[in-house]
Design an enzyme around this catalytic site. Structure first.
Site, PDB file in Angstrom:
ATOM      1  N   HIS A  19       0.825  -1.217   0.000  1.00 44.68           N
ATOM      2  CA  HIS A  19       0.000   0.000   0.000  1.00 44.68           C
ATOM      3  C   HIS A  19       0.855   1.262   0.000  1.00 44.68           C
ATOM      4  CE1 HIS A  19      -3.593  -2.441   1.013  1.00 44.68           C
ATOM      5  NE2 HIS A  19      -2.755  -3.124   1.781  1.00 44.68           N
ATOM      6  N   SER A  22      16.980  16.693 -18.042  1.00 46.34           N
ATOM      7  CA  SER A  22      16.231  17.938 -18.031  1.00 46.34           C
ATOM      8  C   SER A  22      16.918  18.980 -18.895  1.00 46.34           C
ATOM      9  CB  SER A  22      16.089  18.468 -16.602  1.00 46.34           C
ATOM     10  OG  SER A  22      15.489  19.743 -16.591  1.00 46.34           O
ATOM     11  N   LYS A  59      20.259  16.607 -13.615  1.00 48.96           N
ATOM     12  CA  LYS A  59      19.119  15.719 -13.389  1.00 48.96           C
ATOM     13  C   LYS A  59      19.191  14.538 -14.353  1.00 48.96           C
ATOM     14  CE  LYS A  59      14.169  16.107 -12.408  1.00 48.96           C
ATOM     15  NZ  LYS A  59      13.704  14.823 -12.921  1.00 48.96           N
ATOM     16  N   GLU A 110      10.309   4.551 -18.109  1.00 45.15           N
ATOM     17  CA  GLU A 110       9.244   5.317 -18.730  1.00 45.15           C
ATOM     18  C   GLU A 110       8.911   4.779 -20.117  1.00 45.15           C
ATOM     19  OE1 GLU A 110      10.761   9.258 -18.501  1.00 45.15           O
ATOM     20  OE2 GLU A 110      10.570   9.352 -16.310  1.00 45.15           O
TER      21      GLU A 110
END
Length: 455
Positions: A183, A313, A319, A326
């Site tokens: 959860h 980025s 980054k 993805e």
């Protein structure tokens, strides 16, 4: 200036590019269906070449076609499978729902190229190349051949390679104890190897389900002709053509027992793609797990590190993003979309024929190819470089309140809950809370709350 030749069909004469082997019916379809950029997949064209060669061999064996024509058809089919006639199959997916125009495209190319080789007009696209056949039984046959070969040759090997990578990581990291999560909340411990074993087992189950489903694609509609009765075909044509397809491909195909079913129902393709969707569902979960566990590098979970492949980025220096995860998740949702299309398409059509076949096989093959490519890319550029951040894993494990679960058998669920709540409220360790409440001694706590014994 473009050069043309004149071809004709039952509707009249048509100009066809002089440097192409297709005929009038292909040209009509090419001109009439300017819909999108989705072309008939090369896997389907190669499958057509296989079945046309098999049909010619069966017809020759059954005395329906002479040896010279049968050999000539087979020779051109070999050229198609070898990629020598690329550029001759221009038709889009969004054409007639039976795939008739692509069937005729193949027939015309085989006939015209064969006649060129022979130096005389021996082959007619309908009378010889399409002998004992209809688009209504050849297209579903091509679908099954193409789908089965793609699943066996592309997808299953890619899944197995990724499975092997997880199997290696599972063994290497079996002794690293970490906190579990359910959860999205802290749970009892497990090892990193155990966590990865779940991923490995998912892929093993998915591959097994896919393999188990493929026998539905081994049934071929060839021999049913127009509506399933086999009109204009020898009674043994279905059996002999399926045997020939098996010889040519080196795989086991059989003639469908009920051709009325094989022409109008596409349940087999739906079922197999369901296994592909199950794989997509599991790969979605795996990719999400990896990017959550590698989130950070400082403000996330950060228990895993993954390869830093490219800047993440255009504005934030330094980054790096979990791009392979993805990409995998985008492929997975695309496959799920394809599954909806395939299921809806299979529910359509009327009476003796399904008329959504081109879009079904296009989406099926795209699912298989995307999944195979995504598995290979994810394995090479992410999974093989997964490493544990031992310091963060140990830190999170020590902080986990759910280690208190080990006290349940000794002091009871409610007393253990009191310890967890106090530790959480006051920001102390479980041990400090347990001693403050006087519910357990320091010696017993150390003996009972040992994460290495909880996995």
């Amino acid at each position: 200036m473009e050069r043309y030749r004149i071809e004709h069909d039952t509707m009249g004469e048509v100009k066809v590019p002089a440097d192409r082997y297709w005929g009038a019916q292909t040209e009509r379809s090419f001109e009439n269906f300017k819909i999108g950029t989705h072309r008939m997949p090369p896997e389907v064209i190669r499958a057509f070449a296989v079945l046309k060669k098999a049909a010619a061999q069966a017809n020759e064996k059954l005395g329906m076609l002479d040896a010279e024509r049968a050999e000539l058809i087979g020779r051109v089919c070999d050229e198609i499978t070898e990629g020598k006639l690329e550029g001759n199959f221009p038709l889009v997916i969004f054409q007639t729902g039976s795939g008739t125009q692509s069937n005729m495209n193949v027939n015309e190319v085989i006939a015209n190229r064969g006649n060129e080789i022979a130096g005389k007009k021996l082959l007619h696209p309908n009378d010889h190349v399409n002998k004992s056949q209809s688009s209504n039984d050849t297209f579903p046959t091509a679908m099954h051949i193409a789908a089965l070969c793609a699943a066996e040759d592309r997808l299953l090997p890619a899944v197995e390679c990724l499975t092997q990578t997880f199997r290696r990581l599972e063994t290497e990291y079996m002794d690293i104890v970490k906190t579990g999560r359910t959860h999205l909340q802290d749970a009892t411990p497990l090892t990193l190897g155990q966590e990865i074993s779940g991923w490995r087992s998912m892929l093993e189950h998915d591959a097994a389900m896919l393999r188990d489903s493929l026998h539905y694609l081994q049934e071929l509609a060839l021999g049913g002709t127009a509506v399933g009765t086999g009109l204009n075909a020898h009674k043994d044509f279905g059996k002999e053509s399926a045997a020939a397809v098996s010889r040519i491909t080196g795989r086991d195909f059989v003639t469908a027992e009920n051709k009325f079913h094989s022409l109008t129902s596409k349940d087999g393709l739906v079922f197999v793609h369901g296994a592909v969707k199950a794989l997509a569902a599991d790969l979605m979960k795996i990719a999400n797990d990896v990017r959550w566990l590698a989130s950070g590098p400082r403000c996330g979970i950060g228990e895993l590190t993954i390869p830093e492949n490219e800047p993440g980025s255009s504005i934030m220096p330094g980054k790096v993003n979990p791009t392979q995860c993805e990409a995998m998740t985008m492929v997975c949702v695309q496959v799920m979309g394809h599954d909806t299309t395939i299921g809806l398409a299979a529910s359509q059509g009327n009476f003796q024929l399904n008329v959504f076949m081109p879009v079904m096989i296009y989406d099926f093959l795209e699912s298989v190819n995307l999944m195979a490519d995504a598995c290979d890319s994810f394995r090479r550029n992410c999974a093989e470089g997964i490493r544990p951040n031992r310091e963060r894993i140990d830190e999170n494990l020590r902080k986990s309140l759910m280690l208190v679960t080990a006290l349940n058998p000794h002091i009871g669920y409610e007393n253990a809950a009191k310890i967890a709540k106090l530790a959480h409220k006051e920001g102390t360790t479980l041990k400090e809370a347990a001693l403050k409440l006087g519910l357990v001694s320091e010696e017993d706590f150390d003996a009972w709350v040992d994460p290495s014994k909880m996995v």
